[in-house]
Motif scaffolding. Sequence first.
Motif, PDB file in Angstrom:
ATOM      1  N   HIS A   1       6.450  -1.627 -15.865  1.00 47.22           N
ATOM      2  CA  HIS A   1       7.447  -0.646 -15.454  1.00 47.22           C
ATOM      3  C   HIS A   1       7.096   0.099 -14.166  1.00 47.22           C
ATOM      4  N   LEU A   2       5.876  -0.026 -13.680  1.00 46.71           N
ATOM      5  CA  LEU A   2       5.509   0.650 -12.437  1.00 46.71           C
ATOM      6  C   LEU A   2       5.146  -0.328 -11.322  1.00 46.71           C
ATOM      7  N   ILE A   3       4.388  -1.372 -11.645  1.00 50.02           N
ATOM      8  CA  ILE A   3       3.952  -2.316 -10.615  1.00 50.02           C
ATOM      9  C   ILE A   3       5.004  -3.389 -10.337  1.00 50.02           C
ATOM     10  N   VAL A   4       5.624  -3.922 -11.385  1.00 46.30           N
ATOM     11  CA  VAL A   4       6.662  -4.942 -11.180  1.00 46.30           C
ATOM     12  C   VAL A   4       7.785  -4.439 -10.261  1.00 46.30           C
ATOM     13  N   PRO A   5       8.278  -3.195 -10.421  1.00 48.45           N
ATOM     14  CA  PRO A   5       9.319  -2.725  -9.495  1.00 48.45           C
ATOM     15  C   PRO A   5       8.865  -2.695  -8.029  1.00 48.45           C
ATOM     16  N   ILE A   6       7.558  -2.459  -7.798  1.00 50.45           N
ATOM     17  CA  ILE A   6       7.057  -2.516  -6.420  1.00 50.45           C
ATOM     18  C   ILE A   6       7.236  -3.924  -5.859  1.00 50.45           C
ATOM     19  N   LEU A   7       6.844  -4.916  -6.645  1.00 49.55           N
ATOM     20  CA  LEU A   7       6.952  -6.301  -6.201  1.00 49.55           C
ATOM     21  C   LEU A   7       8.411  -6.706  -6.015  1.00 49.55           C
ATOM     22  N   ASP A   8       9.265  -6.227  -6.894  1.00 44.47           N
ATOM     23  CA  ASP A   8      10.691  -6.523  -6.748  1.00 44.47           C
ATOM     24  C   ASP A   8      11.235  -5.949  -5.441  1.00 44.47           C
ATOM     25  N   GLU A   9      10.821  -4.728  -5.127  1.00 37.82           N
ATOM     26  CA  GLU A   9      11.299  -4.097  -3.890  1.00 37.82           C
ATOM     27  C   GLU A   9      10.801  -4.836  -2.656  1.00 37.82           C
TER      28      GLU A   9
ATOM     29  N   MET B   1       0.827  -1.206   0.000  1.00 42.43           N
ATOM     30  CA  MET B   1       0.000   0.000   0.000  1.00 42.43           C
ATOM     31  C   MET B   1       0.864   1.259   0.000  1.00 42.43           C
ATOM     32  N   GLU B   2       1.938   1.233   0.770  1.00 42.94           N
ATOM     33  CA  GLU B   2       2.830   2.396   0.825  1.00 42.94           C
ATOM     34  C   GLU B   2       3.511   2.627  -0.516  1.00 42.94           C
ATOM     35  N   LEU B   3       4.048   1.551  -1.108  1.00 45.00           N
ATOM     36  CA  LEU B   3       4.772   1.704  -2.369  1.00 45.00           C
ATOM     37  C   LEU B   3       3.829   2.013  -3.525  1.00 45.00           C
ATOM     38  N   LEU B   4       2.618   1.453  -3.501  1.00 45.86           N
ATOM     39  CA  LEU B   4       1.659   1.759  -4.561  1.00 45.86           C
ATOM     40  C   LEU B   4       1.310   3.239  -4.556  1.00 45.86           C
ATOM     41  N   ARG B   5       1.006   3.760  -3.386  1.00 47.22           N
ATOM     42  CA  ARG B   5       0.638   5.176  -3.301  1.00 47.22           C
ATOM     43  C   ARG B   5       1.795   6.066  -3.752  1.00 47.22           C
ATOM     44  N   ARG B   6       3.006   5.719  -3.315  1.00 47.38           N
ATOM     45  CA  ARG B   6       4.171   6.506  -3.708  1.00 47.38           C
ATOM     46  C   ARG B   6       4.395   6.442  -5.224  1.00 47.38           C
ATOM     47  N   THR B   7       4.260   5.241  -5.782  1.00 52.56           N
ATOM     48  CA  THR B   7       4.496   5.069  -7.219  1.00 52.56           C
ATOM     49  C   THR B   7       3.476   5.827  -8.050  1.00 52.56           C
ATOM     50  N   VAL B   8       2.194   5.713  -7.691  1.00 46.58           N
ATOM     51  CA  VAL B   8       1.153   6.415  -8.449  1.00 46.58           C
ATOM     52  C   VAL B   8       1.352   7.924  -8.346  1.00 46.58           C
TER      53      VAL B   8
ATOM     54  N   LEU C   1       4.504 -13.721  -9.688  1.00 44.49           N
ATOM     55  CA  LEU C   1       3.364 -13.223  -8.914  1.00 44.49           C
ATOM     56  C   LEU C   1       2.446 -12.365  -9.778  1.00 44.49           C
ATOM     57  N   LEU C   2       3.044 -11.604 -10.708  1.00 48.22           N
ATOM     58  CA  LEU C   2       2.273 -10.804 -11.653  1.00 48.22           C
ATOM     59  C   LEU C   2       2.732 -11.170 -13.055  1.00 48.22           C
ATOM     60  N   ASN C   3       1.789 -11.582 -13.884  1.00 50.49           N
ATOM     61  CA  ASN C   3       2.080 -11.987 -15.257  1.00 50.49           C
ATOM     62  C   ASN C   3       1.186 -11.198 -16.204  1.00 50.49           C
ATOM     63  N   ILE C   4       1.751 -10.795 -17.356  1.00 52.13           N
ATOM     64  CA  ILE C   4       1.032  -9.946 -18.310  1.00 52.13           C
ATOM     65  C   ILE C   4       1.077 -10.615 -19.680  1.00 52.13           C
ATOM     66  N   VAL C   5      -0.089 -10.873 -20.237  1.00 52.94           N
ATOM     67  CA  VAL C   5      -0.175 -11.506 -21.556  1.00 52.94           C
ATOM     68  C   VAL C   5      -1.226 -10.781 -22.390  1.00 52.94           C
ATOM     69  N   CYS C   6      -0.931 -10.564 -23.652  1.00 47.00           N
ATOM     70  CA  CYS C   6      -1.855  -9.900 -24.566  1.00 47.00           C
ATOM     71  C   CYS C   6      -2.462 -10.946 -25.495  1.00 47.00           C
ATOM     72  N   GLY C   7      -3.771 -10.870 -25.711  1.00 54.11           N
ATOM     73  CA  GLY C   7      -4.395 -11.825 -26.610  1.00 54.11           C
ATOM     74  C   GLY C   7      -5.885 -11.615 -26.737  1.00 54.11           C
ATOM     75  N   HIS C   8      -6.508 -12.407 -27.587  1.00 56.26           N
ATOM     76  CA  HIS C   8      -7.954 -12.350 -27.789  1.00 56.26           C
ATOM     77  C   HIS C   8      -8.670 -12.833 -26.533  1.00 56.26           C
ATOM     78  N   PRO C   9      -9.810 -12.231 -26.186  1.00 61.85           N
ATOM     79  CA  PRO C   9     -10.482 -12.613 -24.940  1.00 61.85           C
ATOM     80  C   PRO C   9     -11.065 -14.026 -24.971  1.00 61.85           C
ATOM     81  N   GLY C  10     -11.668 -14.440 -26.094  1.00 59.46           N
ATOM     82  CA  GLY C  10     -12.330 -15.740 -26.135  1.00 59.46           C
ATOM     83  C   GLY C  10     -11.415 -16.902 -25.813  1.00 59.46           C
ATOM     84  N   PRO C  11     -10.341 -17.105 -26.585  1.00 64.29           N
ATOM     85  CA  PRO C  11      -9.431 -18.221 -26.300  1.00 64.29           C
ATOM     86  C   PRO C  11      -8.799 -18.145 -24.914  1.00 64.29           C
ATOM     87  N   MET C  12      -8.465 -16.918 -24.472  1.00 61.63           N
ATOM     88  CA  MET C  12      -7.813 -16.812 -23.170  1.00 61.63           C
ATOM     89  C   MET C  12      -8.782 -17.144 -22.044  1.00 61.63           C
TER      90      MET C  12
END
Length: 543
Positions: free
Chosen positions: A220-228, A104-111, A235-246
Motif C-alpha cells: 500500500h505504500l511502495i507499490v503506488p510509488i512504482l505505479d506512479e 528517491m523523491e517519491l520514497l521520501r515523500r511517501t515515508v 517489479l516488486l513481488n511479496i510472498v509469505c512463507g517458511h524461510p527454508g523452502p523459499m
Amino acid sequence: MTLNDGAHRIPSLSSYVRGKDVESGQWVYVLSARAVLDDSFASLSLKRKLESGTLSPADAPEGVVVGRVAVAEPETVEDALDAAAEATKTWRAAPLSTRFDGWMELLRRTVTEHRDELVHLLMLEGHPQELAQWEISGMLELSRKESADYLRGQLWQEFSVDGRRNIIRRQADGVVCVTPPANAPLVSALLGTMCLPGGNAVVVRAPRTAPYGVTYALRHLIVPILDELGAPPGLLNIVCGHPGPMLDTWINSPLVDDIMYFGDVPSGLKLERRCVEAGKKPILELAGNDVVVVWKDADLDRAADALAESFYGSGQLCMIPNQAVVHPAVADDLIERLTERALALRPGYPDEDGVLLSPVLRHDKFNQFLTDAVDGGATLVTGGHGMQLDGTRDSSGFFLEPTVLRVEGLAGARDLDAVKHETFFPLLPVIVPAPADDDALLDDLIEFVNTNLYGLRNSVWAQDPSVIDRFVAETVTGGLLKVNDSHIAFTAPLPSHGGTGLTGGAFGEANYPLLRTTHLQGISIVASGSSRPSAKDGHDAHS
C-alpha cells in the motif's frame, strides 16, 4: 481486502505477484502486541486455532486479531521469480530520471506523509513507539539529498577521451530476493526495496512470524510509488512463507541473481556458501558486536547516554553498542552514570510513551551468557533478572532488566561469550583495561577493536584530536565509525547496515543495497562516421 464475518472486520492481505493480489487457502493471523503481553498462552492458543481452521475468525475476541496474511502457494513463489525476471528487463533500461530520481523523491515523500502509519505498523510488531520513530528516521536518511547525490554519481559517470564517449556505470544484477528478519521485518524489507532504483526487480518474503507490516507497507505504500513511475508489473513481488523452502527455491532457480539475507551468523554463512556455489551474490546482514571506546577526557554524560542505547529494544537490534572499553581513569565514574540510566528504563506496552524495552521471548541465552561471564570473573553491576510488564522481578516475565557487567582487563575479555559474540539482549559488558601508558593503551584499544570478529559500527568518545585521528585512521573494521556521537543515530553519510567480518560475510561492506545489487561496466562509444579506431589508440593516449 477486509474479511467481514459479521462480527469483526479483519484486514486481509494476499500475496502480490505481477501487479495483482493472489489468494491462497491458508492464512497467518497476526495478534496485537498488547494481547500477547497480557496473556501469551491464550494468544498462542488462539493463533493456532485460527490458523488450523478449528476456530472461526468470528469467534475471536474483538480487538485481538489485527490482521491476516495469505501464505503463498509453491507455484505463486515460482511465478514471483518469473514475473521479476520479466520486469527487470524493462526496468533496468529506464532512464535514471525515472528509476532513480523519481524513486528517491517519491520514497521520501511517501515515508514522510505516512510516518504515523509506519510507526503504527512497527508497534504491531512489538517495537516501542520511540524506537519505531527512530527506525523510520533511518529510511528518511537513506533518501536524503546528500545520499541521493552520492548514489547517482556512482550509477553513471561520463566523460570524453580522444573523441570517444566514455561511460562508467553500474548495471543491475537482475532479480534480488530479500528475506527480512523476524525481529525487524518491516524496516528491513523497506531497506530491501532500495535495490529497485538500481534497475533490479525484487521478491520479498514476508516472514510468517510477523508478516503483516511487511506486506501492508510494501503493498500500500511502495507499490503506488512504482505505479506512479510507470514501472512494469512484477517489479516488486511479496510472498509469505517458511524461510527454508523459499530459500531452497531461490537458490535452485536460474532466475535469481542476488539474495539479501538478514539473520544469525551460522545460518547466514551457510547460505553464503550455497549462494556462491550456485553462482549467486550473497548480501548478508548478520550479527553485530559493536565496540565503544571511551577515553579519559570524554564527556561522560554523553558517553553514558550513548552506551545506554545498548538497551533500546532490549538489545534486539544489530547496530547498538554491544561492549564498551573504558579508560581506567574514568571507568568508575562512567559505570555509575550508566547504571543510573539502566535503572531508569522500564518495560511497557509498545504504544506507551517513554517505553524503550521490548519483550524478550526466550531468556535461556541471556542466562547462559550472564553465568559464563560471572563465572569467568566479570562483576554484575546491575540487572541480571527477568521481569514482568510492571517491572516486578520474575524469571518467567517477558522482559529482562538492563544488565551491566564490569570486566577487568583486555587480555582475557574475549574469553567471555558476552564479549566475543553478539548478545542480542540487554546485557552490556564494560571492559576496563589495566592502567598503562596512554600511548600503549591506545595501541591496545585500537587493536582490540580491529580484532573483533564482527564489524558493523564502532565508536570513540574523546576530546584529544590526536586520539580521534588515530582511531579514525587505524580502525579498519566496520561499516560505520562514530566519534562523539550517538552510536545508533543515522548521522553518518552511509546507511545503517552492512559491515565486515561475521557481520557481512566474506563480501561484507557498508550496505547501500542499490550498490551491492549492481555491478560496474565501462563503456566506450565512437560516434558514427569518425575515423576507424585502432587497438593502439588507448595505449598511445595513456603511455
